[in-house]
Design an enzyme around this catalytic site. Structure first.
Site, PDB file in Angstrom:
ATOM      1  N   CYS A   1      -5.961  -3.872  -4.235  1.00  0.00           N
ATOM      2  CA  CYS A   1      -5.287  -5.173  -4.174  1.00  0.00           C
ATOM      3  C   CYS A   1      -5.186  -5.735  -5.589  1.00  0.00           C
ATOM      4  O   CYS A   1      -6.184  -5.826  -6.298  1.00  0.00           O
ATOM      5  CB  CYS A   1      -6.085  -6.112  -3.277  1.00  0.00           C
ATOM      6  SG  CYS A   1      -5.426  -7.773  -3.284  1.00  0.00           S
TER       7      CYS A   1
ATOM      8  N   ARG B   1       2.107   0.961   1.568  1.00  0.00           N
ATOM      9  CA  ARG B   1       1.897  -0.451   1.250  1.00  0.00           C
ATOM     10  C   ARG B   1       0.699  -0.623   0.292  1.00  0.00           C
ATOM     11  O   ARG B   1       0.889  -0.846  -0.898  1.00  0.00           O
ATOM     12  CB  ARG B   1       1.704  -1.252   2.566  1.00  0.00           C
ATOM     13  CG  ARG B   1       1.794  -2.755   2.418  1.00  0.00           C
ATOM     14  CD  ARG B   1       0.537  -3.413   1.916  1.00  0.00           C
ATOM     15  NE  ARG B   1      -0.639  -3.147   2.723  1.00  0.00           N
ATOM     16  CZ  ARG B   1      -1.872  -3.462   2.345  1.00  0.00           C
ATOM     17  NH1 ARG B   1      -2.083  -4.065   1.179  1.00  0.00           N
ATOM     18  NH2 ARG B   1      -2.923  -3.156   3.084  1.00  0.00           N
ATOM     19  N   ASP B   2      -0.514  -0.463   0.787  1.00  0.00           N
ATOM     20  CA  ASP B   2      -1.704  -0.648  -0.065  1.00  0.00           C
ATOM     21  C   ASP B   2      -1.645   0.322  -1.248  1.00  0.00           C
ATOM     22  O   ASP B   2      -1.983  -0.021  -2.387  1.00  0.00           O
ATOM     23  CB  ASP B   2      -2.973  -0.397   0.772  1.00  0.00           C
ATOM     24  CG  ASP B   2      -4.204  -1.115   0.248  1.00  0.00           C
ATOM     25  OD1 ASP B   2      -4.335  -1.242  -0.973  1.00  0.00           O
ATOM     26  OD2 ASP B   2      -5.050  -1.533   1.055  1.00  0.00           O
TER      27      ASP B   2
ATOM     28  N   HIS C   1     -11.252  -0.516   7.365  1.00  0.00           N
ATOM     29  CA  HIS C   1     -10.407  -0.317   6.175  1.00  0.00           C
ATOM     30  C   HIS C   1     -11.337  -0.279   4.963  1.00  0.00           C
ATOM     31  O   HIS C   1     -11.829  -1.311   4.501  1.00  0.00           O
ATOM     32  CB  HIS C   1      -9.429  -1.506   6.116  1.00  0.00           C
ATOM     33  CG  HIS C   1      -8.489  -1.560   4.956  1.00  0.00           C
ATOM     34  ND1 HIS C   1      -7.126  -1.467   5.103  1.00  0.00           N
ATOM     35  CD2 HIS C   1      -8.693  -1.765   3.631  1.00  0.00           C
ATOM     36  CE1 HIS C   1      -6.529  -1.596   3.935  1.00  0.00           C
ATOM     37  NE2 HIS C   1      -7.468  -1.794   3.015  1.00  0.00           N
TER      38      HIS C   1
END
Ligand code: HMG
Ligand code: MG
Length: 296
Positions: A238, A15-16, A205
């Site tokens: 992100c 995902r990230d 994280h």
């Protein structure tokens, strides 16, 4: 030294790691990557996100990823809103992560809502997910620094985490989105959160923009944290956080922990196979100290 015997690694590479790469990785390659990571012993994983395909086209195959990923391990899907949660439930997801920024400016850029608006939308959604016995994780972005607002106050992070704990989430994943935190800040924040929320799973994280992520992992360990989000090959970032680069590499964290006698359950040889598999399908280079060393 305050060190646990065992640490849980939550792999966020699919995902990230893949959401911010200029290349759109084909679904079958993503699935092979996920399976290779599982074969390496990673039992908790963010496998995809249900977000707008216009905002993040890299994740537009989320439904197909979920349909093909059925097993007993914790397969987490990320989503910011009602539409995403409905899509996740429709696909039978059992673990959902919601995400909100402490920084209002970041939240507006990432989700097009203020932090308060996101919280208001998510409260009844979390209650509904808990009624359905879904595992809920809350990802708290910009917990140290924001690319737009600068330094974030610890009280604001605590207030946001408190709201999510009150709403009944199972886990808080507290993020240094732009890799700016130093180990002292990490130790203070995670010590505070451990003290305040002893009954909620607490995960750290870290992004590794400035090379401080492994030091931050060690500082958070000292604060009692035994869960870390990491990304194989150090992929990640992100798209709406200016200057954010990859997450701390899974292999670098696993290597450090295992060297200190802390068990992770992750097989580094098999993990390398997963990284090699994804390497030729992404535009960015692999950012891994441990694997680059073994290749030289
Ligand atoms: P918006 O444009 O304000 O949304 O975007 P909207 O509600 O006005 O809807 C616009 C369109 O999007 C509509 O479709 C909706 O149906 C659709 P149209 O009528 O135009 O065809 N839509 C959706 N489609 C699929 N799934 C959905 C969804 N929601 C609406 N869930 C929105 C608001 C939240 C959708 C958008 O801003 C978005 O998708 N943002 C996601 C950003 C993102 O994925 N960021 C990266 C993940 S967070 C992160 O990386 C940080 C983390 O790693 C921790 C850390 O390091 O800090 C977790
Ligand atoms: Mg992240």
């Amino acid at each position: 030294m305050n060190l646990p015997k065992k640490v849980t690694i939550i792999e966020v590479g699919p995902r990230d790691g893949l959401q911010n790469d200029p290349s759109i990785v084909p679904t079958d390659i993503k699935l092979s990557f996920i399976n290779a990571l599982k074969a390496a012993g990673l039992k908790e994983m963010e496998i995809t996100s249900f977000v707008s395909p216009k905002w993040v086209p890299q994740m537009s195959d989320a439904s197909n990823i979920v349909k093909a990923t059925y097993d007993q391990s914790r397969n987490i899907v990320l989503t910011p809103n009602r539409k995403g949660v409905d899509r996740a439930l429709q696909e039978g997801c059992k673990s959902v992560a919601v995400f909100v920024g402490v920084s209002n400016t970041f939240n507006l850029k990432n989700i097009n809502k203020s932090t308060a608006e996101s919280l208001k939308e998510l409260q009844p959604i979390i209650a509904e997910l808990k009624e359905k016995k879904i595992f809920v994780r809350a990802c708290i972005s910009t917990s140290f620094y924001c690319p737009y607002e600068g330094k974030i106050q610890m009280d604001d992070v605590v207030a946001l985490c408190s709201s999510f704990v009150e709403y009944g989430v199972d886990e808080l994943s507290v993020a240094d989105t732009i890799g700016m935190a130093n180990p002292q800040e990490s130790f203070y924040l995670f010590s505070k959160l451990k003290e305040l929320f002893p009954d909620t799973l607490l995960t750290a994280h870290f992004h590794d923009t400035r090379g401080m992520a492994v030091a931050n992992v060690f500082a958070a360990l000292q604060a009692g944290v035994d869960r870390f989000d990491t990304s194989a090959g150090g992929l990640g970032g992100c798209p709406f956080a200016k200057g954010a680069t990859g997450n701390v590499a899974t292999e670098d964290v696993v290597f450090m922990l295992e060297q200190m006698g802390i068990s992770t359950g992750v097989d580094l040889t098999r993990l390398k196979e997963a990284v090699q598999l994804i390497k030729s399908h992404i535009s960015r280079s692999i950012d891994s100290k441990y694997f680059s060393l073994s290749e030289s």
